[in-house]
Design a protein around this motif. Sequence first.
Motif, PDB file in Angstrom:
ATOM      1  N   PHE A   1      -6.633   7.610   4.815  1.00 48.78           N
ATOM      2  CA  PHE A   1      -7.251   8.800   5.401  1.00 48.78           C
ATOM      3  C   PHE A   1      -7.236   8.714   6.930  1.00 48.78           C
ATOM      4  CE2 PHE A   1      -9.382   8.924   1.175  1.00 48.78           C
ATOM      5  CZ  PHE A   1      -9.008  10.200   0.799  1.00 48.78           C
ATOM      6  N   GLY A   2      -6.178   8.150   7.488  1.00 48.52           N
ATOM      7  CA  GLY A   2      -6.066   8.036   8.937  1.00 48.52           C
ATOM      8  C   GLY A   2      -5.593   9.331   9.583  1.00 48.52           C
ATOM      9  N   GLU A   3      -5.320   9.252  10.882  1.00 45.95           N
ATOM     10  CA  GLU A   3      -4.925  10.439  11.638  1.00 45.95           C
ATOM     11  C   GLU A   3      -3.632  11.048  11.092  1.00 45.95           C
ATOM     12  OE1 GLU A   3      -4.694   9.595  15.763  1.00 45.95           O
ATOM     13  OE2 GLU A   3      -6.835   9.150  15.974  1.00 45.95           O
TER      14      GLU A   3
ATOM     15  N   VAL B   1      -4.339  13.186   8.109  1.00 48.63           N
ATOM     16  CA  VAL B   1      -4.883  14.483   8.512  1.00 48.63           C
ATOM     17  C   VAL B   1      -3.764  15.407   8.985  1.00 48.63           C
ATOM     18  CG1 VAL B   1      -6.412  15.666  10.129  1.00 48.63           C
ATOM     19  CG2 VAL B   1      -7.118  13.487   9.098  1.00 48.63           C
ATOM     20  N   ALA B   2      -2.833  14.865   9.764  1.00 48.40           N
ATOM     21  CA  ALA B   2      -1.711  15.666  10.256  1.00 48.40           C
ATOM     22  C   ALA B   2      -0.858  16.172   9.095  1.00 48.40           C
ATOM     23  CB  ALA B   2      -0.868  14.838  11.218  1.00 48.40           C
ATOM     24  N   TYR B   3      -0.630  15.316   8.110  1.00 49.76           N
ATOM     25  CA  TYR B   3       0.161  15.720   6.947  1.00 49.76           C
ATOM     26  C   TYR B   3      -0.582  16.770   6.132  1.00 49.76           C
ATOM     27  CZ  TYR B   3       2.569  15.390   2.438  1.00 49.76           C
ATOM     28  OH  TYR B   3       3.243  15.668   1.274  1.00 49.76           O
ATOM     29  N   ARG B   4      -1.886  16.594   5.989  1.00 50.61           N
ATOM     30  CA  ARG B   4      -2.692  17.578   5.266  1.00 50.61           C
ATOM     31  C   ARG B   4      -2.609  18.950   5.943  1.00 50.61           C
ATOM     32  NH1 ARG B   4      -8.493  15.597   5.019  1.00 50.61           N
ATOM     33  NH2 ARG B   4      -7.549  14.131   3.548  1.00 50.61           N
TER      34      ARG B   4
ATOM     35  N   PRO C   1       0.836  -1.213   0.000  1.00 51.10           N
ATOM     36  CA  PRO C   1       0.000   0.000   0.000  1.00 51.10           C
ATOM     37  C   PRO C   1       0.866   1.256   0.000  1.00 51.10           C
ATOM     38  CG  PRO C   1      -0.756  -1.580   1.654  1.00 51.10           C
ATOM     39  CD  PRO C   1       0.572  -2.066   1.167  1.00 51.10           C
ATOM     40  N   PRO C   2       0.587   2.199  -0.884  1.00 49.16           N
ATOM     41  CA  PRO C   2       1.472   3.360  -1.007  1.00 49.16           C
ATOM     42  C   PRO C   2       1.113   4.543  -0.122  1.00 49.16           C
ATOM     43  CG  PRO C   2      -0.092   3.353  -2.810  1.00 49.16           C
ATOM     44  CD  PRO C   2      -0.381   2.127  -1.992  1.00 49.16           C
ATOM     45  N   TRP C   3       0.249   4.355   0.882  1.00 50.19           N
ATOM     46  CA  TRP C   3      -0.201   5.456   1.724  1.00 50.19           C
ATOM     47  C   TRP C   3       0.381   5.348   3.126  1.00 50.19           C
ATOM     48  CZ3 TRP C   3      -3.788   2.268  -0.858  1.00 50.19           C
ATOM     49  CH2 TRP C   3      -4.230   2.792  -2.083  1.00 50.19           C
ATOM     50  N   GLY C   4       0.888   6.456   3.626  1.00 44.94           N
ATOM     51  CA  GLY C   4       1.572   6.461   4.904  1.00 44.94           C
ATOM     52  C   GLY C   4       0.730   5.990   6.067  1.00 44.94           C
ATOM     53  N   SER C   5      -0.557   6.359   6.088  1.00 46.21           N
ATOM     54  CA  SER C   5      -1.378   6.023   7.245  1.00 46.21           C
ATOM     55  C   SER C   5      -1.593   4.523   7.394  1.00 46.21           C
ATOM     56  CB  SER C   5      -2.738   6.734   7.164  1.00 46.21           C
ATOM     57  OG  SER C   5      -3.474   6.295   6.049  1.00 46.21           O
ATOM     58  N   VAL C   6      -1.462   3.773   6.303  1.00 42.46           N
ATOM     59  CA  VAL C   6      -1.601   2.318   6.397  1.00 42.46           C
ATOM     60  C   VAL C   6      -0.495   1.746   7.282  1.00 42.46           C
ATOM     61  CG1 VAL C   6      -1.601   0.158   5.092  1.00 42.46           C
ATOM     62  CG2 VAL C   6      -2.734   2.176   4.153  1.00 42.46           C
ATOM     63  N   TYR C   7       0.638   2.398   7.298  1.00 42.92           N
ATOM     64  CA  TYR C   7       1.774   1.931   8.092  1.00 42.92           C
ATOM     65  C   TYR C   7       1.815   2.578   9.480  1.00 42.92           C
ATOM     66  CZ  TYR C   7       3.226   0.374   3.488  1.00 42.92           C
ATOM     67  OH  TYR C   7       3.254  -0.233   2.260  1.00 42.92           O
ATOM     68  N   LEU C   8       1.337   3.808   9.577  1.00 42.78           N
ATOM     69  CA  LEU C   8       1.503   4.577  10.802  1.00 42.78           C
ATOM     70  C   LEU C   8       0.294   4.529  11.736  1.00 42.78           C
ATOM     71  CD1 LEU C   8       3.198   7.726   9.221  1.00 42.78           C
ATOM     72  CD2 LEU C   8       4.319   5.949  10.589  1.00 42.78           C
TER      73      LEU C   8
ATOM     74  N   MET D   1      -8.834  14.056  -8.005  1.00 46.52           N
ATOM     75  CA  MET D   1      -9.499  12.912  -7.396  1.00 46.52           C
ATOM     76  C   MET D   1      -9.459  13.063  -5.889  1.00 46.52           C
ATOM     77  SD  MET D   1      -8.091   9.685  -9.660  1.00 46.52           S
ATOM     78  CE  MET D   1      -6.382   9.994  -9.209  1.00 46.52           C
ATOM     79  N   ARG D   2     -10.411  12.422  -5.220  1.00 50.38           N
ATOM     80  CA  ARG D   2     -10.395  12.399  -3.765  1.00 50.38           C
ATOM     81  C   ARG D   2      -9.498  11.240  -3.340  1.00 50.38           C
ATOM     82  NH1 ARG D   2     -12.780  10.038   0.679  1.00 50.38           N
ATOM     83  NH2 ARG D   2     -13.057  11.416   2.482  1.00 50.38           N
ATOM     84  N   GLU D   3      -8.282  11.542  -2.997  1.00 45.33           N
ATOM     85  CA  GLU D   3      -7.334  10.509  -2.611  1.00 45.33           C
ATOM     86  C   GLU D   3      -6.441  11.034  -1.498  1.00 45.33           C
ATOM     87  OE1 GLU D   3      -4.460   9.498  -5.621  1.00 45.33           O
ATOM     88  OE2 GLU D   3      -4.668  11.457  -6.568  1.00 45.33           O
ATOM     89  N   PRO D   4      -5.880  10.156  -0.688  1.00 47.33           N
ATOM     90  CA  PRO D   4      -5.024  10.598   0.420  1.00 47.33           C
ATOM     91  C   PRO D   4      -3.778  11.312  -0.095  1.00 47.33           C
ATOM     92  CG  PRO D   4      -5.690   8.297   0.694  1.00 47.33           C
ATOM     93  CD  PRO D   4      -6.055   8.698  -0.703  1.00 47.33           C
ATOM     94  N   GLU D   5      -3.429  12.390   0.580  1.00 41.91           N
ATOM     95  CA  GLU D   5      -2.245  13.145   0.186  1.00 41.91           C
ATOM     96  C   GLU D   5      -0.953  12.416   0.526  1.00 41.91           C
ATOM     97  OE1 GLU D   5      -5.365  16.265   1.391  1.00 41.91           O
ATOM     98  OE2 GLU D   5      -4.783  14.233   1.957  1.00 41.91           O
ATOM     99  N   ASP D   6      -1.031  11.431   1.420  1.00 45.38           N
ATOM    100  CA  ASP D   6       0.196  10.754   1.860  1.00 45.38           C
ATOM    101  C   ASP D   6       0.534   9.540   1.007  1.00 45.38           C
ATOM    102  OD1 ASP D   6      -1.943   9.245   2.790  1.00 45.38           O
ATOM    103  OD2 ASP D   6      -1.052   8.839   4.757  1.00 45.38           O
TER     104      ASP D   6
END
Length: 210
Positions: free
Chosen positions: A104-106, A109-112, A90-97, A126-131
Motif C-alpha cells: 500500500f505504498g505510494e 496509490v498511483a496505480y489505483r 513479495p508479489p506487490w509492486g510497491s515492495v520493490y518500488l 478483500m482489502r488487498e493492494p491492487e498492485d
Amino acid sequence: MQDTLQNDVIDLENLSAMAKVFGSLFYFPLTGDNNQALLTALADESQACGEPVHETAFTQWAQVVAEDGTDTLNQDFFLLFEGGEAMYAPPWGSVYLDKEEVIFGETTVAYRQFLRQNGVELDTGMREPEDQFGLMLFAVSQFIEEKHALSAIKALLSEHLFTWCYRYLELVEKHAQTNSYQQLALLATEWCLAVQELLDIQPLAKKLYR
C-alpha cells in the motif's frame, strides 16, 4: 478507440487470455480448484487460449506440476508469496518500488488512481493492494476485454507492471523449492518479454529497492 490495434485483434485476444492464465497461476495456489482445472486443460492440450509458442512449454510444465506433491506446492506458495518470518518473493509492486519496501505504498496509490482514471475497479472481496502481480495481469485482460485504448494498456504495462515484475519473477525462480514455480517464473518472464515486443514498449526505468 482510434489507437487500438486494428490488424492485430487476434494478438490482443491472445494477450488477454494469457494474462488471465498467468494471473490465475500467480494469484491462486496451484493446488486450488481453479488452477487444477486449468492444469488439467493444459495437460490435455485442450486449451486454445495460449499463443502457439507457449503451447508445448505449458503442456510440459503441467506435467511437472503433476509430479510435485500438493503439500510441497502449498509450502512453496506460502514461503514465496505469503511468508512466515520471511517472504522470499513479495508479489506487490510497491515492495520493490517504494524505498520503505511496504505494501500500500505510494506506487500502489498511483496505480489505483490510474485504474480509476480508466474506469476500472478490481473487487476481490478483500482489502488487498491492487498492485499484486496476478491481479495486475487480470487488469491487463480486463482492459483488453473492455476495449480500452491501446495507449492505456501500454501505460499499465510500461509504467506500472514491467517496471518491477522482472525482479519479482527473478526472485520467484531463485527461491522456489519446486520445479513448478521455478519453471512458471521463467515462462512468465518469457511471456512478458514477448508482450513488450508485440506492443513495442519499453518499461520506465525505476529504482528498485529489493
